[in-house]
Write a protein that holds these residues in place. Structure first.
Motif, mmCIF file in Angstrom:
data_model
loop_
_atom_site.group_PDB
_atom_site.id
_atom_site.type_symbol
_atom_site.label_atom_id
_atom_site.label_comp_id
_atom_site.label_asym_id
_atom_site.label_seq_id
_atom_site.Cartn_x
_atom_site.Cartn_y
_atom_site.Cartn_z
ATOM 1 N N ARG A 46 75.097 -26.373 68.250
ATOM 2 C CA ARG A 46 74.393 -27.649 68.143
ATOM 3 C C ARG A 46 74.989 -28.528 67.052
ATOM 4 N NH1 ARG A 46 69.751 -24.506 68.319
ATOM 5 N NH2 ARG A 46 69.231 -25.187 66.210
ATOM 6 N N ARG A 49 78.228 -29.960 68.244
ATOM 7 C CA ARG A 49 78.034 -30.996 69.267
ATOM 8 C C ARG A 49 77.440 -32.271 68.688
ATOM 9 N NH1 ARG A 49 81.457 -31.921 71.481
ATOM 10 N NH2 ARG A 49 80.302 -33.625 72.398
ATOM 11 N N VAL A 50 76.557 -32.147 67.712
ATOM 12 C CA VAL A 50 76.005 -33.347 67.064
ATOM 13 C C VAL A 50 77.143 -34.138 66.432
ATOM 14 C CG1 VAL A 50 74.600 -34.152 65.120
ATOM 15 C CG2 VAL A 50 73.679 -32.446 66.686
ATOM 16 N N ASN A 53 79.507 -35.490 69.319
ATOM 17 C CA ASN A 53 78.951 -36.650 70.019
ATOM 18 C C ASN A 53 79.107 -37.912 69.186
ATOM 19 O OD1 ASN A 53 76.540 -34.535 71.415
ATOM 20 N ND2 ASN A 53 77.887 -35.781 72.669
ATOM 21 N N HIS A 92 69.425 -39.084 67.787
ATOM 22 C CA HIS A 92 70.163 -38.096 68.569
ATOM 23 C C HIS A 92 70.502 -36.873 67.721
ATOM 24 C CE1 HIS A 92 73.737 -36.199 70.363
ATOM 25 N NE2 HIS A 92 73.123 -36.483 71.498
ATOM 26 N N LEU A 96 69.056 -33.267 68.834
ATOM 27 C CA LEU A 96 69.964 -32.201 69.267
ATOM 28 C C LEU A 96 70.127 -31.150 68.179
ATOM 29 C CD1 LEU A 96 71.884 -30.974 71.321
ATOM 30 C CD2 LEU A 96 73.679 -32.487 70.478
ATOM 31 N N SER A 100 68.297 -27.079 71.414
ATOM 32 C CA SER A 100 69.379 -27.177 72.396
ATOM 33 C C SER A 100 68.873 -27.726 73.724
ATOM 34 C CB SER A 100 70.044 -25.818 72.603
ATOM 35 O OG SER A 100 69.095 -24.876 73.068
ATOM 36 N N THR A 102 65.926 -30.244 75.950
ATOM 37 C CA THR A 102 65.513 -31.637 75.923
ATOM 38 C C THR A 102 64.524 -31.849 74.786
ATOM 39 O OG1 THR A 102 65.768 -31.708 78.313
ATOM 40 C CG2 THR A 102 64.501 -33.465 77.318
ATOM 41 N N ARG A 106 66.573 -36.463 71.095
ATOM 42 C CA ARG A 106 67.832 -36.455 71.843
ATOM 43 C C ARG A 106 67.790 -37.467 72.988
ATOM 44 N NH1 ARG A 106 70.534 -31.165 74.772
ATOM 45 N NH2 ARG A 106 72.524 -32.143 75.257
ATOM 46 N N THR A 110 69.942 -40.887 72.702
ATOM 47 C CA THR A 110 70.991 -41.148 73.678
ATOM 48 C C THR A 110 70.771 -42.488 74.360
ATOM 49 O OG1 THR A 110 71.339 -38.788 74.057
ATOM 50 C CG2 THR A 110 72.106 -40.283 75.778
#
Length: 130
Positions: A46, A49-50, A53, A92, A96, A100, A102, A106, A110
């Motif tokens: 996570r 990915r944060v 992104n 976001h 996130l 992990s 919804t 997040r 997004t």
């Protein structure tokens, strides 16, 4: 404040945000003893990915804001786009980073980021041709 100064303000704020996200990954690596990849650790995945992104989306919006500043777009437009996108990135990251699956942060983060990115692109096109 000039248009370029407003755009530069957001470049600085996004630079700080990216640094915070990077430090979060480093802290996770040190805490989980993972020096490469994610080590199969969900929290590490996570955090990576944060940061990823943000690295994917922030540069194009910052370039757009600087372009708008150079085109002398209204300062209010630059602040509206920059602040909205920053709020979306923070939502976001919180959403996130905490789950992990919804989450409201997040989802809305997004959505807000996509709207701000679209509005920035549209503003760039508008001020470039008018």
């Amino acid at each position: 404040m000039t248009a370029l100064a407003a755009a530069t303000l957001y470049a600085g704020l996004f630079g700080l945000l990216l640094l915070i996200l990077k430090i979060n990954v480093i802290r996770g690596r040190m805490g989980q003893n993972v020096m490469f990849g994610d080590g199969g650790n969900e929290a590490m995945q996570r955090a990576i990915r944060v940061q990823g992104n943000a690295v994917e989306d922030v540069p194009i919006v910052v370039l757009g804001l600087i372009g708008l500043g150079l085109l002398d777009a209204p300062v209010l437009v630059i602040h509206a786009l920059g602040a909205t996108f920053l709020a979306g990135r923070i939502l976001h990251a919180a959403g996130l980073g905490g789950s992990s699956g919804t989450s409201p942060g997040r989802y809305f983060g997004t959505l807000v980021c996509m709207i701000a990115m679209l509005a920035t692109a549209a503003a760039c096109l508008w001020y470039a041709v008018t």
